[in-house]
Design a protein around this motif. Structure first.
Motif, short mmCIF file in Angstrom:
data_model
loop_
_atom_site.label_atom_id
_atom_site.label_comp_id
_atom_site.label_asym_id
_atom_site.label_seq_id
_atom_site.Cartn_x
_atom_site.Cartn_y
_atom_site.Cartn_z
N ARG A 11 0.85 -1.18 0.00
CA ARG A 11 0.00 0.00 0.00
C ARG A 11 0.89 1.23 0.00
NH1 ARG A 11 -3.34 -1.78 5.17
NH2 ARG A 11 -1.23 -2.18 5.81
N TYR A 12 0.28 2.37 0.21
CA TYR A 12 1.03 3.63 0.27
C TYR A 12 0.66 4.37 1.54
CZ TYR A 12 2.19 2.70 -4.53
OH TYR A 12 2.67 2.11 -5.65
N ARG A 13 1.66 4.80 2.26
CA ARG A 13 1.47 5.61 3.46
C ARG A 13 1.30 7.06 3.01
NH1 ARG A 13 -0.04 4.87 8.44
NH2 ARG A 13 1.19 2.98 8.48
N VAL A 14 0.28 7.72 3.52
CA VAL A 14 0.02 9.12 3.20
C VAL A 14 0.13 9.90 4.52
CG1 VAL A 14 -1.62 10.78 2.25
CG2 VAL A 14 -1.53 8.45 1.33
N GLN A 15 1.24 10.61 4.67
CA GLN A 15 1.46 11.44 5.85
C GLN A 15 0.76 12.78 5.62
OE1 GLN A 15 3.13 10.82 8.69
NE2 GLN A 15 4.07 8.87 8.17
N ILE A 16 -0.13 13.15 6.51
CA ILE A 16 -0.82 14.44 6.42
C ILE A 16 -0.06 15.38 7.35
CG2 ILE A 16 -3.00 15.66 6.71
CD1 ILE A 16 -4.36 12.89 6.34
N ILE A 17 0.67 16.32 6.74
CA ILE A 17 1.61 17.16 7.49
C ILE A 17 1.11 18.59 7.52
CG2 ILE A 17 4.01 17.90 7.64
CD1 ILE A 17 4.73 15.43 5.95
N ASN A 18 1.37 19.25 8.61
CA ASN A 18 1.04 20.66 8.84
C ASN A 18 -0.42 20.85 9.20
OD1 ASN A 18 2.30 23.15 9.12
ND2 ASN A 18 1.52 23.89 7.17
N PHE A 19 -1.09 19.79 9.61
CA PHE A 19 -2.47 19.89 10.06
C PHE A 19 -2.57 19.70 11.56
CE2 PHE A 19 -6.60 17.79 10.93
CZ PHE A 19 -7.41 18.87 10.65
N VAL A 20 -1.91 18.68 12.06
CA VAL A 20 -1.86 18.39 13.49
C VAL A 20 -0.43 18.65 13.96
CG1 VAL A 20 -2.10 16.55 15.21
CG2 VAL A 20 -3.63 16.62 13.25
N PRO A 21 -0.25 19.32 15.10
CA PRO A 21 1.12 19.52 15.59
C PRO A 21 1.82 18.17 15.80
CG PRO A 21 -0.44 20.80 16.89
CD PRO A 21 -1.24 19.92 15.98
N PRO A 22 3.09 18.08 15.43
CA PRO A 22 3.78 16.79 15.54
C PRO A 22 4.02 16.40 17.00
CG PRO A 22 5.33 18.48 14.92
CD PRO A 22 3.98 19.13 14.91
N ALA A 23 4.05 15.09 17.23
CA ALA A 23 4.38 14.56 18.55
C ALA A 23 5.89 14.46 18.67
CB ALA A 23 3.73 13.19 18.73
N SER A 24 6.36 14.00 19.79
CA SER A 24 7.81 13.89 19.99
C SER A 24 8.45 12.87 19.06
CB SER A 24 8.11 13.52 21.44
OG SER A 24 7.52 12.26 21.74
N ASN A 25 7.67 11.90 18.58
CA ASN A 25 8.22 10.88 17.68
C ASN A 25 7.89 11.17 16.21
OD1 ASN A 25 5.52 10.40 17.95
ND2 ASN A 25 5.69 8.20 18.18
N GLY A 26 7.54 12.41 15.87
CA GLY A 26 7.27 12.78 14.49
C GLY A 26 5.79 12.90 14.21
N ASN A 27 5.46 12.96 12.94
CA ASN A 27 4.08 13.09 12.53
C ASN A 27 3.33 11.77 12.74
OD1 ASN A 27 1.78 14.25 11.32
ND2 ASN A 27 2.32 13.38 9.35
N VAL A 28 2.21 11.84 13.41
CA VAL A 28 1.45 10.63 13.69
C VAL A 28 0.10 10.63 12.97
CG1 VAL A 28 2.52 10.18 15.92
CG2 VAL A 28 0.51 11.64 15.81
N PHE A 29 -0.18 11.66 12.19
CA PHE A 29 -1.45 11.76 11.49
C PHE A 29 -1.25 11.29 10.05
CE2 PHE A 29 -5.08 14.32 9.70
CZ PHE A 29 -6.08 13.60 10.34
N SER A 30 -1.65 10.06 9.78
CA SER A 30 -1.46 9.50 8.45
C SER A 30 -2.54 8.47 8.18
CB SER A 30 -0.08 8.86 8.34
OG SER A 30 0.00 7.74 9.19
N LEU A 31 -2.56 8.00 6.95
CA LEU A 31 -3.48 6.94 6.57
C LEU A 31 -2.80 6.05 5.54
CD1 LEU A 31 -5.04 7.64 3.53
CD2 LEU A 31 -5.73 9.55 4.95
N LEU A 32 -3.36 4.88 5.33
CA LEU A 32 -2.85 3.95 4.33
C LEU A 32 -3.80 3.95 3.14
CD1 LEU A 32 -1.68 0.93 6.46
CD2 LEU A 32 -0.25 2.42 5.08
N TYR A 33 -3.24 4.15 1.96
CA TYR A 33 -4.01 4.13 0.73
C TYR A 33 -3.71 2.84 -0.01
CZ TYR A 33 -5.41 5.15 -4.06
OH TYR A 33 -5.98 5.08 -5.29
N THR A 34 -4.75 2.09 -0.35
CA THR A 34 -4.60 0.85 -1.11
C THR A 34 -5.02 1.12 -2.54
OG1 THR A 34 -5.11 -0.42 0.87
CG2 THR A 34 -5.24 -1.58 -1.23
N PRO A 35 -4.11 0.98 -3.49
CA PRO A 35 -4.48 1.23 -4.89
C PRO A 35 -5.43 0.16 -5.39
CG PRO A 35 -2.25 0.39 -4.79
CD PRO A 35 -2.71 0.58 -3.37
#
Length: 184
Positions: A145-169
């Protein structure tokens, strides 16, 4: 003495029958070599920035996140609706042209993903939605699949961006003529 006994038992457990059986196995072994470019990831099905399914999945993820937020003032409610209105179209930014000083969060996520997953610029797609606060999508392969990181919407946590989804083509559908192969 106990250690010697363990060593002797270990050596006896390696029987010659097991070794001979492994030597007589003549089944071919498939070895996969990396391509000349060094990239072993398949990015042929990577979605475009304005893929309708991808945009719909991102919009639904953001909508569900906003619905789970506590009730706020009318101004915050209008901001939420404005965010949802401005994420319908995305523009692709070539990674070679992306300036790291444009957005620290995107640059950080891109660098960390490259390092941790051993990827190159060819394995990514970067998209941006225009608005007062641009939202970035960083797309890269993960498993099938493809990981889609949604950046600049939610403030990042200490371990990086945690707001993402998986897209299945979508899976390509083959007709019978393609499956049977060439006629002899």
């Amino acid at each position: 003495m106990r250690y010697y006994l363990c060593l002797v038992l270990f050596l006896f457990s390696l029987s010659p029958l097991q070794v001979n059986a492994a030597e007589e196995d003549n089944t071919p072994i498939m070895v996969i070599y990396p391509t000349d470019e060094g990239s072993y990831l398949n990015t042929d099905n990577m979605p475009d920035c304005n893929n309708p399914e991808l945009v719909s999945d991102v919009k639904e993820a953001i909508r569900s996140y906003l619905e789970n937020m506590p009730k706020m003032s009318i101004i915050d409610y209008r901001k939420r609706n404005l965010v949802l209105k401005n994420i319908d179209t995305y523009t692709e930014i070539p990674l070679d042209e992306f300036n790291n000083s444009d957005n620290y969060l995107v640059a950080n996520e891109l660098a960390m993903t490259k390092i941790n997953r051993h990827m190159t610029n060819n394995d990514f797609r970067l998209c941006v939605a225009e608005g007062a606060k641009p939202i970035y999508l960083l797309i890269y392969p993960e498993d099938f699949r493809y990981r889609v990181q949604i950046i600049n919407f939610v403030p990042p946590a200490s371990n990086g961006n945690v707001f993402s989804l998986l897209y299945t083509p979508p899976v390509k559908q083959y007709d019978n003529s393609e499956l049977s192969g060439p006629e002899n």
